[in-house]
Design an enzyme around this catalytic site. Structure first.
Site, PDB file in Angstrom:
ATOM      1  N   ARG A 237       0.849  -1.219   0.000  1.00 31.94           N
ATOM      2  CA  ARG A 237       0.000   0.000   0.000  1.00 31.94           C
ATOM      3  C   ARG A 237       0.876   1.258   0.000  1.00 31.94           C
ATOM      4  O   ARG A 237       0.666   2.185   0.803  1.00 31.94           O
ATOM      5  CB  ARG A 237      -0.946   0.019   1.211  1.00 31.94           C
ATOM      6  CG  ARG A 237      -1.851  -1.159   1.315  1.00 31.94           C
ATOM      7  CD  ARG A 237      -2.905  -1.225   0.229  1.00 31.94           C
ATOM      8  NE  ARG A 237      -3.673  -2.435   0.374  1.00 31.94           N
ATOM      9  CZ  ARG A 237      -3.340  -3.590  -0.232  1.00 31.94           C
ATOM     10  NH1 ARG A 237      -2.303  -3.665  -1.048  1.00 31.94           N
ATOM     11  NH2 ARG A 237      -4.074  -4.664  -0.039  1.00 31.94           N
TER      12      ARG A 237
ATOM     13  N   SER B   3     -10.981  -2.454   4.122  1.00 35.25           N
ATOM     14  CA  SER B   3     -10.182  -2.702   5.327  1.00 35.25           C
ATOM     15  C   SER B   3      -9.681  -1.356   5.828  1.00 35.25           C
ATOM     16  O   SER B   3      -9.042  -0.617   5.091  1.00 35.25           O
ATOM     17  CB  SER B   3      -8.977  -3.585   4.999  1.00 35.25           C
ATOM     18  OG  SER B   3      -9.436  -4.832   4.569  1.00 35.25           O
TER      19      SER B   3
ATOM     20  N   GLU C 269      -5.303   2.548   6.733  1.00 33.72           N
ATOM     21  CA  GLU C 269      -5.042   2.502   5.287  1.00 33.72           C
ATOM     22  C   GLU C 269      -5.849   3.617   4.616  1.00 33.72           C
ATOM     23  O   GLU C 269      -5.451   4.182   3.611  1.00 33.72           O
ATOM     24  CB  GLU C 269      -5.480   1.121   4.758  1.00 33.72           C
ATOM     25  CG  GLU C 269      -5.281   0.949   3.269  1.00 33.72           C
ATOM     26  CD  GLU C 269      -5.707  -0.441   2.801  1.00 33.72           C
ATOM     27  OE1 GLU C 269      -5.360  -1.444   3.462  1.00 33.72           O
ATOM     28  OE2 GLU C 269      -6.404  -0.510   1.780  1.00 33.72           O
TER      29      GLU C 269
HETATM   30  C1  LIG Z   1     -16.008  -2.529   0.066  1.00 33.19           C
HETATM   31  C2  LIG Z   1     -14.575  -2.146  -0.203  1.00 33.19           C
HETATM   32  C3  LIG Z   1     -13.640  -3.135  -0.452  1.00 33.19           C
HETATM   33  C4  LIG Z   1     -12.295  -2.796  -0.696  1.00 33.19           C
HETATM   34  N1  LIG Z   1     -11.405  -3.796  -0.946  1.00 33.19           N
HETATM   35  C5  LIG Z   1     -10.112  -3.479  -1.186  1.00 33.19           C
HETATM   36  C6  LIG Z   1      -9.154  -4.508  -1.465  1.00 33.19           C
HETATM   37  O1  LIG Z   1      -9.472  -5.701  -1.520  1.00 33.19           O
HETATM   38  N2  LIG Z   1      -7.880  -4.145  -1.685  1.00 33.19           N
HETATM   39  C7  LIG Z   1      -7.468  -2.833  -1.652  1.00 33.19           C
HETATM   40  O2  LIG Z   1      -6.271  -2.553  -1.871  1.00 33.19           O
HETATM   41  N3  LIG Z   1      -8.353  -1.846  -1.406  1.00 33.19           N
HETATM   42  C8  LIG Z   1      -9.650  -2.129  -1.172  1.00 33.19           C
HETATM   43  N4  LIG Z   1     -10.544  -1.127  -0.918  1.00 33.19           N
HETATM   44  C9  LIG Z   1     -10.083   0.279  -0.831  1.00 33.19           C
HETATM   45  C10 LIG Z   1     -10.105   1.050  -2.173  1.00 33.19           C
HETATM   46  O3  LIG Z   1     -11.124   0.571  -3.037  1.00 33.19           O
HETATM   47  C11 LIG Z   1      -8.764   0.983  -2.895  1.00 33.19           C
HETATM   48  O4  LIG Z   1      -7.737   1.488  -2.068  1.00 33.19           O
HETATM   49  C12 LIG Z   1      -8.768   1.756  -4.216  1.00 33.19           C
HETATM   50  O5  LIG Z   1      -7.554   1.548  -4.872  1.00 33.19           O
HETATM   51  C13 LIG Z   1      -8.968   3.256  -4.032  1.00 33.19           C
HETATM   52  O6  LIG Z   1      -9.214   3.813  -5.310  1.00 33.19           O
HETATM   53  P1  LIG Z   1     -10.125   5.137  -5.469  1.00 33.19           P
HETATM   54  O7  LIG Z   1     -10.146   5.495  -6.898  1.00 33.19           O
HETATM   55  O8  LIG Z   1     -11.411   4.965  -4.809  1.00 33.19           O
HETATM   56  O9  LIG Z   1      -9.205   6.174  -4.683  1.00 33.19           O
HETATM   57  P2  LIG Z   1      -9.668   7.322  -3.675  1.00 33.19           P
HETATM   58  O10 LIG Z   1     -10.282   6.724  -2.476  1.00 33.19           O
HETATM   59  O11 LIG Z   1     -10.432   8.357  -4.392  1.00 33.19           O
HETATM   60  O12 LIG Z   1      -8.227   7.887  -3.303  1.00 33.19           O
HETATM   61  C14 LIG Z   1      -7.300   7.095  -2.580  1.00 33.19           C
HETATM   62  C15 LIG Z   1      -5.928   7.757  -2.676  1.00 33.19           C
HETATM   63  O13 LIG Z   1      -5.505   7.700  -4.050  1.00 33.19           O
HETATM   64  C16 LIG Z   1      -5.189   9.003  -4.514  1.00 33.19           C
HETATM   65  N5  LIG Z   1      -5.574   9.041  -5.942  1.00 33.19           N
HETATM   66  C17 LIG Z   1      -6.787   8.763  -6.486  1.00 33.19           C
HETATM   67  N6  LIG Z   1      -6.739   8.871  -7.827  1.00 33.19           N
HETATM   68  C18 LIG Z   1      -5.469   9.235  -8.129  1.00 33.19           C
HETATM   69  C19 LIG Z   1      -4.763   9.518  -9.342  1.00 33.19           C
HETATM   70  N7  LIG Z   1      -5.352   9.453 -10.550  1.00 33.19           N
HETATM   71  N8  LIG Z   1      -3.450   9.848  -9.264  1.00 33.19           N
HETATM   72  C20 LIG Z   1      -2.821   9.944  -8.068  1.00 33.19           C
HETATM   73  N9  LIG Z   1      -3.435   9.689  -6.886  1.00 33.19           N
HETATM   74  C21 LIG Z   1      -4.731   9.345  -6.919  1.00 33.19           C
HETATM   75  C22 LIG Z   1      -5.995   9.960  -3.652  1.00 33.19           C
HETATM   76  O14 LIG Z   1      -5.395  11.245  -3.610  1.00 33.19           O
HETATM   77  C23 LIG Z   1      -5.945   9.239  -2.303  1.00 33.19           C
HETATM   78  O15 LIG Z   1      -4.774   9.543  -1.608  1.00 33.19           O
HETATM   79  C24 LIG Z   1     -11.891  -1.435  -0.683  1.00 33.19           C
HETATM   80  C25 LIG Z   1     -12.847  -0.431  -0.442  1.00 33.19           C
HETATM   81  C26 LIG Z   1     -14.172  -0.782  -0.211  1.00 33.19           C
HETATM   82  C27 LIG Z   1     -15.176   0.319   0.024  1.00 33.19           C
END
Ligand SMILES: Cc1cc2nc3c(=O)[nH]c(=O)nc-3n(C[C@H](O)[C@H](O)[C@H](O)COP(=O)(O)OP(=O)(O)OC[C@H]3O[C@@H](n4cnc5c(N)ncnc54)[C@H](O)[C@@H]3O)c2cc1C
Length: 305
Positions: free
Chosen positions: A178, A228, A298
């Site tokens: 991560r 998580s 996280e």
């Molecule tokens: C039900 C559920 C299950 C999940 N399961 C998992 C799992 O199995 N494994 C896992 O790793 N995560 C999991 N997650 C967490 C999440 O989905 C991941 O971390 C995902 O990668 C976040 O992506 P996002 O686009 O929603 O980012 P956001 O939540 O919008 O942002 C997260 C971070 O990424 C940065 N960011 C976003 N887009 C960009 C970009 N284009 N360039 C640079 N930085 C950027 C943001 O500034 C922030 O710091 C889960 C979440 C939920 C709600």
């Protein structure tokens, strides 16, 4: 702020420049405060323009993907949140070389399905993660033994001030658990290049279905959350520590340690960000006291109390 808004309006439709934007509507926790300004560029040129103008303004700013790993505190975010979705929705597939280029606004589920439809395997682990490709590449999202760094060969980026576009190899992204170099630079993912493998599409879809069924069985997907909540501490599993500490179901206001999966903090309906943060502190203190382990979130927590 007024000057910035007027400048942005030259290139971006007014409806995508939102003052006092309720961030609960843009995050999977469905809780939290307002951003002074939310800008939603509709294509790459608008994103670049927004980054340049916001950087020039000297205001604080933060990049939002699909909002599935972010909590905005109840006092809100003083500054500008730039949402990278729905811009950057392109996907290109090269079956012969088993390569795919995916732009950062594409959801992981869509990218994984497109790979499978094109008979390319390797994204199955990511198909149930509800984030965008940009967010996943930023934090090296992973599940079921796979991580983004296993399939990424290169990442196309734009600097935080919108001035410079460049490419980093997977090694140069300095991926860890991560973690990536972007935690330090703050630069923004435009697209990622993936190395996948040719495979039978039925088998790829079967593996995706199996992993997603597992996810739906084990995780409280029926409640808003950010997945998580804590990182996996070295040598332990956060959910197991929380369960062993007797915290299953622990509730504070509208926030609860999920009964189904103790690694999740869920919003049972009307949680405030403060409920979620207070519960996080209660869990951290109890796990520290009982097992002498520090749990680190996280989830990215931003904004003011
Ligand atoms: C039900 C559920 C299950 C999940 N399961 C998992 C799992 O199995 N494994 C896992 O790793 N995560 C999991 N997650 C967490 C999440 O989905 C991941 O971390 C995902 O990668 C976040 O992506 P996002 O686009 O929603 O980012 P956001 O939540 O919008 O942002 C997260 C971070 O990424 C940065 N960011 C976003 N887009 C960009 C970009 N284009 N360039 C640079 N930085 C950027 C943001 O500034 C922030 O710091 C889960 C979440 C939920 C709600």
């Amino acid at each position: 702020m007024e000057t910035l808004i007027n400048t942005l309006k030259q290139e971006i439709d007014e409806e995508f420049i939102v003052q006092n934007a309720d961030m609960a509507e843009h995050t999977s926790f469905k809780a939290g405060g307002k951003a002074d300004l939310l800008v939603i560029p509709q294509d790459y040129e608008q994103l670049k323009f927004t980054l340049q103008k916001v950087a020039d303004s000297g205001l604080e700013y933060y990049i939002l993907g699909n909002g599935s790993n972010i909590l905005v505190k109840d006092g809100g975010f003083r500054g500008v949140i730039i949402k990278t979705l729905p811009a950057l929705q392109g996907i290109s597939v090269d079956y012969e070389d088993a390569e795919m280029i995916v732009q950062s606004g594409v959801l992981l589920s869509v990218a994984a399905r497109t790979a499978a439809q094109n008979m390319l395997a390797g994204m199955e682990f990511a198909s149930g993660i509800p984030g965008s490709v940009g967010g996943a590449a930023y934090m090296n999202a992973g599940a079921y033994g796979g991580e983004m760094k296993d399939i990424i060969t290169a990442v196309r980026l734009i600097s935080r001030d919108g001035q410079k576009e460049y490419t980093l190899t997977c090694d140069e992204m300095k991926y860890g658990y991560r973690h990536s170099v972007l935690y330090k630079t703050g630069d923004i993912v435009v697209s990622i290049m993936l190395q996948l493998k040719q495979d039978n599409p039925h088998e790829i879809f079967d593996r995706m279905t199996e992993l997603n069924n597992k996810r739906n069985d084990k995780q409280p997907v029926e409640y808003p959350s950010a997945g998580s909540f804590f990182k996996r501490p070295e040598g332990y599993f956060a959910g197991k520590l929380i369960e062993d500490a007797g915290l299953r179901g622990l509730t504070y206001g509208g926030a609860q340690v999920s009964e189904k999966h103790c690694g999740f903090i869920i919003n049972t309906g009307n949680a405030t960000a403060q409920d979620i943060v207070t519960l996080m502190h209660l869990v951290q203190a109890s796990v520290k006291e009982q097992f002498d382990v520090d749990l680190e979130p996280e989830v990215r927590i931003i904004g003011e109390d």
